[in-house]
Design an enzyme around this catalytic site. Structure first.
Site, PDB file in Angstrom:
ATOM      1  N   PHE A   1      29.481  50.530  56.618  1.00 27.01           N
ATOM      2  CA  PHE A   1      30.863  50.093  56.398  1.00 27.01           C
ATOM      3  C   PHE A   1      31.729  51.190  55.789  1.00 27.01           C
ATOM      4  O   PHE A   1      32.898  50.961  55.456  1.00 27.01           O
ATOM      5  CB  PHE A   1      30.889  48.843  55.494  1.00 27.01           C
ATOM      6  CG  PHE A   1      30.180  49.011  54.165  1.00 27.01           C
ATOM      7  CD1 PHE A   1      30.839  49.557  53.074  1.00 27.01           C
ATOM      8  CD2 PHE A   1      28.843  48.635  54.017  1.00 27.01           C
ATOM      9  CE1 PHE A   1      30.198  49.725  51.848  1.00 27.01           C
ATOM     10  CE2 PHE A   1      28.187  48.796  52.787  1.00 27.01           C
ATOM     11  CZ  PHE A   1      28.869  49.349  51.709  1.00 27.01           C
TER      12      PHE A   1
ATOM     13  N   ARG B   1      37.292  38.031  42.591  1.00 23.68           N
ATOM     14  CA  ARG B   1      36.898  38.225  43.988  1.00 23.68           C
ATOM     15  C   ARG B   1      36.642  36.886  44.686  1.00 23.68           C
ATOM     16  O   ARG B   1      36.950  36.714  45.866  1.00 23.68           O
ATOM     17  CB  ARG B   1      35.667  39.118  44.052  1.00 23.68           C
ATOM     18  CG  ARG B   1      35.998  40.583  43.718  1.00 23.68           C
ATOM     19  CD  ARG B   1      34.750  41.383  43.429  1.00 23.68           C
ATOM     20  NE  ARG B   1      34.969  42.826  43.501  1.00 23.68           N
ATOM     21  CZ  ARG B   1      34.001  43.719  43.348  1.00 23.68           C
ATOM     22  NH1 ARG B   1      32.757  43.315  43.117  1.00 23.68           N
ATOM     23  NH2 ARG B   1      34.270  45.009  43.426  1.00 23.68           N
TER      24      ARG B   1
ATOM     25  N   LYS C   1      42.998  47.018  44.237  1.00 23.30           N
ATOM     26  CA  LYS C   1      42.959  47.630  45.564  1.00 23.30           C
ATOM     27  C   LYS C   1      44.224  47.262  46.365  1.00 23.30           C
ATOM     28  O   LYS C   1      44.991  46.384  45.954  1.00 23.30           O
ATOM     29  CB  LYS C   1      41.684  47.158  46.279  1.00 23.30           C
ATOM     30  CG  LYS C   1      40.376  47.667  45.633  1.00 23.30           C
ATOM     31  CD  LYS C   1      39.149  47.134  46.393  1.00 23.30           C
ATOM     32  CE  LYS C   1      37.852  47.712  45.874  1.00 23.30           C
ATOM     33  NZ  LYS C   1      36.669  47.233  46.666  1.00 23.30           N
TER      34      LYS C   1
ATOM     35  N   HIS D   1      38.232  46.939  42.231  1.00 21.12           N
ATOM     36  CA  HIS D   1      37.048  47.753  41.961  1.00 21.12           C
ATOM     37  C   HIS D   1      36.765  47.663  40.468  1.00 21.12           C
ATOM     38  O   HIS D   1      37.699  47.580  39.662  1.00 21.12           O
ATOM     39  CB  HIS D   1      37.309  49.210  42.343  1.00 21.12           C
ATOM     40  CG  HIS D   1      36.255  50.143  41.813  1.00 21.12           C
ATOM     41  ND1 HIS D   1      35.033  50.288  42.438  1.00 21.12           N
ATOM     42  CD2 HIS D   1      36.210  50.912  40.690  1.00 21.12           C
ATOM     43  CE1 HIS D   1      34.285  51.136  41.713  1.00 21.12           C
ATOM     44  NE2 HIS D   1      34.984  51.521  40.660  1.00 21.12           N
TER      45      HIS D   1
HETATM   46  N1  UDP Z   1      31.409  46.731  50.606  1.00 16.43           N
HETATM   47  C1  UDP Z   1      31.388  46.087  51.838  1.00 16.43           C
HETATM   48  N2  UDP Z   1      30.195  45.617  52.321  1.00 16.43           N
HETATM   49  C2  UDP Z   1      29.033  45.714  51.631  1.00 16.43           C
HETATM   50  C3  UDP Z   1      29.048  46.350  50.371  1.00 16.43           C
HETATM   51  C4  UDP Z   1      30.254  46.844  49.897  1.00 16.43           C
HETATM   52  O1  UDP Z   1      32.432  45.965  52.476  1.00 16.43           O
HETATM   53  O2  UDP Z   1      27.976  45.247  52.112  1.00 16.43           O
HETATM   54  C5  UDP Z   1      32.674  47.279  50.075  1.00 16.43           C
HETATM   55  C6  UDP Z   1      33.356  46.351  49.071  1.00 16.43           C
HETATM   56  O3  UDP Z   1      34.776  46.469  49.212  1.00 16.43           O
HETATM   57  C7  UDP Z   1      32.874  46.923  47.753  1.00 16.43           C
HETATM   58  C8  UDP Z   1      32.869  48.431  48.061  1.00 16.43           C
HETATM   59  O4  UDP Z   1      32.434  48.500  49.412  1.00 16.43           O
HETATM   60  O5  UDP Z   1      33.712  46.572  46.681  1.00 16.43           O
HETATM   61  C9  UDP Z   1      31.940  49.258  47.166  1.00 16.43           C
HETATM   62  O6  UDP Z   1      30.633  48.748  47.263  1.00 16.43           O
HETATM   63  P1  UDP Z   1      29.713  48.559  45.978  1.00 16.43           P
HETATM   64  O7  UDP Z   1      28.320  48.300  46.464  1.00 16.43           O
HETATM   65  O8  UDP Z   1      29.904  49.694  45.025  1.00 16.43           O
HETATM   66  O9  UDP Z   1      30.242  47.183  45.352  1.00 16.43           O
HETATM   67  P2  UDP Z   1      31.109  46.946  44.008  1.00 16.43           P
HETATM   68  O10 UDP Z   1      30.595  47.892  42.949  1.00 16.43           O
HETATM   69  O11 UDP Z   1      32.553  47.199  44.384  1.00 16.43           O
HETATM   70  O12 UDP Z   1      30.866  45.506  43.651  1.00 16.43           O
HETATM   71 MG    MG Z   2      30.292  49.915  43.011  1.00 16.70          MG
END
Ligand code: UDP
Ligand code: MG
Length: 168
Positions: free
Chosen positions: A59, A109, A11, A126
């Protein structure tokens, strides 16, 4: 467990903080193959399509700003396709939990992510979470010619008198 493909995106914070090398080194522990890689400028359309399943989350607006580089003055991201045994789970494990504070401190992370004052998780990478998501995302970020293996069915299409391969 079968061989599978997964999408990783470094990212904008990962690029801004010059973490590309560290991230690729960590991911190499999984002993997977990189079969596609590039640097992409992310506009609003691509950002919205990538995260379309999260559009009702509080968000979401901040997330679109984040992935399209508006929080970092840096609209480059680096998408990569990794391929191999149980690739999706292996990459998710090395990436760590979504919330960088809850992520294993030696995950990507956990080591490099942070939570912004807005509450957004700025978490450096991601990673696709299941095979359907991986297929949708790989097809969104890559053309068939940009991936070394024939992962999914593709077809020839004529545009401007030139043949090119597109996903079927
Ligand atoms: N995200 C956030 N707050 C949350 C959940 C997600 O800021 O409570 C952001 C975070 O950058 C995350 C992205 O949104 O990587 C996509 O969310 P997802 O639930 O798909 O998580 P990931 O698959 O990236 O772990
Ligand atoms: Mg995801």
């Amino acid at each position: 467990m079968d061989q599978e493909a997964t999408l990783v995106i470094i990212k904008p914070d990962g690029l801004k903080k010059s973490l590309t090398g560290n991230i690729l080194t960590r991911l190499s522990e999984a002993k997977l193959k990189i079969i596609g890689a590039k640097v992409v400028k992310v506009g609003n359309d691509l950002a919205n399509t990538h995260y379309r399943h999260l559009k009702d989350k509080p968000f979401f607006k901040e997330l679109i700003k984040y992935i399209s580089g508006k929080l970092h003055g840096e609209n480059r991201v680096m998408p990569l396709v990794y391929w191999g045994q149980a690739a999706i789970g292996k990459v998710r494990r090395i990436a760590g939990a979504t919330n960088p504070e809850e992520a294993d401190p030696i995950s990507i992370r956990g080591a490099y992510g942070r939570i912004l004052t807005t509450g957004l998780y700025e978490n450096v990478v991601h990673a696709s979470s299941d095979p359907d998501e991986a297929e949708r995302e790989i097809k969104l970020w890559f053309n068939p010619e940009e991936i070394v293996y024939d992962l999914y069915p593709a077809k020839e299409e004529k545009s401007n008198n030139q043949n090119r391969r597109v996903w079927q």
